[in-house]
Design an enzyme around this catalytic site. Sequence first.
Site, short mmCIF file in Angstrom:
data_model
loop_
_atom_site.label_atom_id
_atom_site.label_comp_id
_atom_site.label_asym_id
_atom_site.label_seq_id
_atom_site.Cartn_x
_atom_site.Cartn_y
_atom_site.Cartn_z
N HIS A 6 57.65 53.23 43.45
CA HIS A 6 56.20 52.74 44.18
C HIS A 6 55.73 53.66 44.84
O HIS A 6 56.17 54.98 45.48
CB HIS A 6 56.47 51.47 45.05
CG HIS A 6 57.62 51.89 46.10
ND1 HIS A 6 58.82 51.84 46.04
CD2 HIS A 6 56.91 51.91 47.36
CE1 HIS A 6 59.15 52.17 47.39
NE2 HIS A 6 58.31 52.30 48.17
N TYR B 11 62.52 60.25 50.24
CA TYR B 11 61.50 60.31 51.13
C TYR B 11 61.86 61.44 52.08
O TYR B 11 62.77 61.90 52.57
CB TYR B 11 61.43 59.18 52.00
CG TYR B 11 60.72 58.10 51.23
CD1 TYR B 11 59.32 57.70 51.51
CD2 TYR B 11 61.47 57.07 50.41
CE1 TYR B 11 58.60 56.48 50.83
CE2 TYR B 11 60.95 56.15 49.78
CZ TYR B 11 59.50 55.83 50.06
OH TYR B 11 58.83 54.94 49.49
N ARG C 68 65.14 50.13 45.41
CA ARG C 68 63.46 49.85 45.38
C ARG C 68 62.92 50.20 44.01
O ARG C 68 63.08 51.45 43.71
CB ARG C 68 62.53 50.65 46.57
CG ARG C 68 62.92 49.88 47.84
CD ARG C 68 62.34 48.68 48.17
NE ARG C 68 61.55 47.98 47.56
CZ ARG C 68 60.10 48.23 47.93
NH1 ARG C 68 59.69 49.06 48.71
NH2 ARG C 68 59.23 47.78 46.99
N TYR D 262 64.82 54.43 45.01
CA TYR D 262 65.66 54.92 45.92
C TYR D 262 66.42 53.80 46.25
O TYR D 262 65.95 52.50 46.55
CB TYR D 262 65.25 55.51 47.02
CG TYR D 262 64.34 54.93 48.01
CD1 TYR D 262 64.88 54.70 49.20
CD2 TYR D 262 63.13 54.25 48.30
CE1 TYR D 262 64.37 53.85 50.27
CE2 TYR D 262 62.59 53.49 49.01
CZ TYR D 262 63.06 53.14 50.30
OH TYR D 262 62.65 52.80 51.15
N HIS E 192 53.17 53.75 48.36
CA HIS E 192 52.54 53.00 49.43
C HIS E 192 51.13 53.40 49.61
O HIS E 192 50.52 54.64 49.68
CB HIS E 192 53.17 53.40 50.99
CG HIS E 192 54.70 53.01 50.75
ND1 HIS E 192 55.02 51.91 51.24
CD2 HIS E 192 55.75 53.39 50.44
CE1 HIS E 192 56.30 51.84 51.31
NE2 HIS E 192 56.74 52.84 50.81
#
Lengths: 194, 230
Positions: free
Chosen positions: B155, B103, B152, B142, B157
Amino acid sequence: MMETLETTPSQTVGPFFAYSLSAEQYGYPFDSIVNDVLVDERSPDERIYITGKVFDGAGAVITDALVELWQADETGRYRKIPIDRKNDGFTGFGRVGTGTNPDGSFSFTTIKPGSQSGGAPHINVMLLMRGSLHLLHTRIYFSDEINDKDVLFSSINAGRRNTLIATLNYGNGRTEYHFDIHMQGDRETVFFDI
Amino acid sequence: METEIKDNDTQPPHFYPAYKSTILRSPTKPLMLVKDFIKDLSLPVFGESCIGEFDNDLTKNAMKDRQPIGERIKVAGKVTDQYGRPLPGVLIEIWQANAAGRYIHKAEIHDAPLDPNFLGAGRMLTDKEGGYMFYTIKPGAYPWSNHYNAWRPNHIHFSIMGHQIEHRLVTQMYFPGDPLFEFDPIYQSVPKHARHLLVAKFRMDWTEVEFALAYEFNIVLNGSKRTPFE
């Protein structure tokens, strides 16, 4: 009886929302369509400032929450016409993350909402954070208003109503209302099932 | 502590201790029931001029000198209410990790490379049929600190804002067949029978030849308290 579809489950906003949902506030290269100001210079009424912090169950300040406000104008009406750009007149909608002020506080600039149908002036609050699997709804009422006449306010358990009252404070030379949100504990904020 | 989950409920609880951060951050008292008129409260409507030319194309909206690295994909679907009625003009905002699982957020410390040509943020409004479509890069998995060696699943968001207050939803879209599902408490917080609702469907017929794979992710917003034809 019409058959209904299953609703999409909610998931946490997680810790990394800022570069999309509040990019300018956090200094990311993506423009924001919403920020901490719910009015622009065309709104004539006195500015008020809503400030506060979000606390977890251990009393620690939560520095990765996202707070959204949605309110009526000074006559008690919500904006119906589309918002075409950031701070497009009185939008009544604001959004701020708690990760940029050193003390983890949020702060909004707005005007005091009016009320209609005998309700008390209030601001709708939507709250998101890592560790919360849902968006949470609550409301801000004002300490200098008669709130007991409000249908929703007066239906809250009397011992918990004060968790929704923002307290007026002229201390910083401006009209500030202080509103803290407590996720748990003796002062746990009342959240609504919407 | 948690209110009972009804059989037909698709929603996770507030308190789900396997996802550790819920322990101090979830309400301990039941949410207060409110009357329908409060659920019908409007939310703001955003105009098309709020949306930039490449806001729905994450492969272009942060490009500096070359294409972002990773598998180019299309994510598309419809936003409807529970009666299947399309919801037009709904604001969809998305964010995600890059192909390496990194991120761009400043608080992120995962030691995977940033991609100078990828930000990972986008937004758009649904069209008259409630449809939306993003181009992006498939996000990587990640690691996070919830438990030892926690990862995780891939995905994206989603933040969704419809025109009434009960049409505000924040969720995550997952990819089919992810081996991390069984180890991820955020995904697992959803009742078992409803988890598939968060998993996009691979759509061979939506792929673009020699350009992009495609996934379908439909979003159904709450509306059970309203009669369908009022």
